[in-house]
Design a protein around this motif. Structure first.
Motif, short mmCIF file in Angstrom:
data_model
loop_
_atom_site.label_atom_id
_atom_site.label_comp_id
_atom_site.label_asym_id
_atom_site.label_seq_id
_atom_site.Cartn_x
_atom_site.Cartn_y
_atom_site.Cartn_z
N LYS A 195 0.79 -1.06 -0.09
CA LYS A 195 0.03 -0.02 0.06
C LYS A 195 0.73 1.14 -0.20
CE LYS A 195 -2.87 2.95 3.15
NZ LYS A 195 -3.49 3.10 4.24
N GLU A 196 0.67 2.16 -0.96
CA GLU A 196 1.29 3.42 -0.84
C GLU A 196 0.55 4.69 -0.70
OE1 GLU A 196 4.91 5.00 -4.03
OE2 GLU A 196 2.86 4.95 -5.02
N GLU A 197 0.94 5.44 -0.13
CA GLU A 197 0.20 6.76 0.32
C GLU A 197 0.90 8.01 0.02
OE1 GLU A 197 -2.11 8.89 4.07
OE2 GLU A 197 -1.05 7.24 4.38
N VAL A 198 0.44 8.90 -0.98
CA VAL A 198 1.18 9.76 -1.56
C VAL A 198 0.58 11.13 -0.87
CG1 VAL A 198 1.75 11.19 -3.79
CG2 VAL A 198 1.78 8.54 -3.73
N ILE A 199 1.26 11.80 -0.20
CA ILE A 199 0.63 13.15 0.56
C ILE A 199 1.43 14.24 -0.25
CG2 ILE A 199 0.83 14.46 2.72
CD1 ILE A 199 1.53 11.86 4.14
N ARG A 200 0.26 15.17 -0.87
CA ARG A 200 0.57 16.30 -1.64
C ARG A 200 1.11 17.37 -0.71
NH1 ARG A 200 -4.94 16.19 -4.60
NH2 ARG A 200 -4.85 13.97 -5.44
N LYS A 201 2.33 18.03 -1.01
CA LYS A 201 3.05 19.00 -0.34
C LYS A 201 2.73 20.60 -0.65
CE LYS A 201 5.28 16.49 2.58
NZ LYS A 201 5.08 16.50 4.10
N SER A 202 2.19 20.50 -1.89
CA SER A 202 1.96 21.73 -2.48
C SER A 202 0.70 22.05 -3.25
CB SER A 202 3.07 22.43 -3.33
OG SER A 202 3.43 21.54 -4.28
N GLY A 203 0.36 23.25 -3.72
CA GLY A 203 -0.81 23.45 -4.50
C GLY A 203 -2.34 23.51 -3.81
N LEU A 204 -3.38 23.45 -4.28
CA LEU A 204 -4.60 23.72 -3.73
C LEU A 204 -5.07 22.64 -2.87
CD1 LEU A 204 -6.58 25.15 -6.91
CD2 LEU A 204 -5.79 26.46 -4.74
N SER A 205 -4.33 21.28 -3.18
CA SER A 205 -4.96 20.04 -2.44
C SER A 205 -3.58 19.79 -1.39
CB SER A 205 -5.07 19.02 -3.48
OG SER A 205 -3.93 18.69 -4.45
N THR A 214 -7.81 2.93 4.10
CA THR A 214 -6.91 2.30 5.26
C THR A 214 -6.22 1.19 4.96
OG1 THR A 214 -8.94 1.39 6.20
CG2 THR A 214 -8.49 3.64 6.72
N GLY A 215 -6.85 0.42 4.07
CA GLY A 215 -6.37 -0.90 3.79
C GLY A 215 -6.63 -2.01 4.80
N LYS A 216 -7.59 -1.79 5.56
CA LYS A 216 -8.03 -2.73 6.24
C LYS A 216 -9.52 -3.18 6.09
CE LYS A 216 -5.38 -0.32 10.13
NZ LYS A 216 -5.67 0.33 11.31
N MET A 217 -9.79 -4.48 6.67
CA MET A 217 -10.83 -5.14 6.72
C MET A 217 -11.92 -4.35 7.72
SD MET A 217 -11.16 -7.11 4.05
CE MET A 217 -10.20 -7.85 2.95
#
Length: 265
Positions: free
Chosen positions: A17-27, A66-69
């Motif tokens: 599982k990969e989580e990509v957190i945005r550091k800039s921009g509107l989001s 979350t990647g959980k059941m």
């Protein structure tokens, strides 16, 4: 962007599982979640994951973020589905509400509102045809900030570029709010969209704002712009026609191959 890749125990061994957190921009601050198979194949949404795994893993109570059941989530979905099915069976209609997030202000005045002036001959008359809709909050378009559209794979669509002739006014004149305001005006209003025609609105929009028009300066649409848009629509329709034709031909060829294999078997 910050990337965090971890094992996903809810899926078969080897899945990540990969989580990509945005550091800039509107989001900025928001995150996107992806999953990778042991062979490195990337999945952007739960439907993609379910189609790939098939019956190997039951994803009915799998929470994609979350990647959980989560069995409790499955129970809630069953109850909601059962309620919706019963409602439709009794003749109810599906919820197709497309109302925008507009904050309505409850009127604290007795109706009709009396306008007091210094002219002695003025008379107050009740408008029987007065609209019953409550007044809207000033600059309600700011509530549309940060709302983005996504495709079927839950990928955020890139915002379109506005023409140079469209310029926003007000406390938040960013392009994304202006685009949402114009789209909302086209969706809600049956009249022409002209923008704020009063020059005074540019100096103090809190006083001179025309609430029936979006938060932008007055603009005009030229014949050349109309022809350019017509050309884009024509090209998009041609592309769609070619794609549908190619798809139908591919299905016909596949059916012919299956029929041939059936005869030779």
């Amino acid at each position: 962007m910050e990337r965090k890749r971890t094992d996903c125990p809810a899926l078969p061994p080897g899945w990540k599982k990969e989580e990509v957190i945005r550091k800039s921009g509107l989001s900025a601050g928001k995150s996107d979640v992806y999953y990778y198979s042991p062979t490195g194949k990337k999945f952007r949404s739960k439907p993609q994951l379910a189609r790939y795994l098939g019956n190997a893993v039951d994803l009915a109570c799998f929470d994609f973020r979350t990647g959980k059941m989560m069995p409790g989530k499955l129970q809630k979905n069953k109850q909601r589905f059962r309620h919706d099915a019963q409602s439709l069976a009794k003749g109810g209609k599906p919820d197709l509400n497309t109302a925008l997030p507009i904050r309505q202000t409850a009127s604290i005045f007795k109706q009709p509102v009396t306008k007091v002036t210094s002219h002695p001959g003025n008379k107050v008359k009740a408008d029987l045809q007065r609209a019953v809709e409550p007044p809207r909050q000033l600059f309600w378009e700011k509530r549309l900030k940060g709302l983005r559209s996504s495709d079927v794979t839950e990928q955020v669509l890139q915002a379109m570029d506005l023409p140079k002739g469209l310029q926003g006014i007000g406390p938040d004149s960013s392009d994304d709010v202006l685009l949402s305001a114009i789209a909302s005006a086209l969706h809600m209003s049956s009249g022409p969209i002209t923008g704020q025609t009063s020059v005074a609105a540019e100096k103090n929009p809190a006083i001179w704002l025309n609430t029936s028009q979006p938060l932008c300066k007055a603009f005009t649409v030229t014949d050349e712009q109309i022809r350019e848009q017509e050309l884009k629509v024509y090209q998009a329709r041609r592309s769609l026609e070619e794609a549908l034709t190619a798809d139908s031909l591919a299905k016909a060829a596949e059916n012919a191959r299956e029929l041939l294999r059936g005869k030779t078997a």
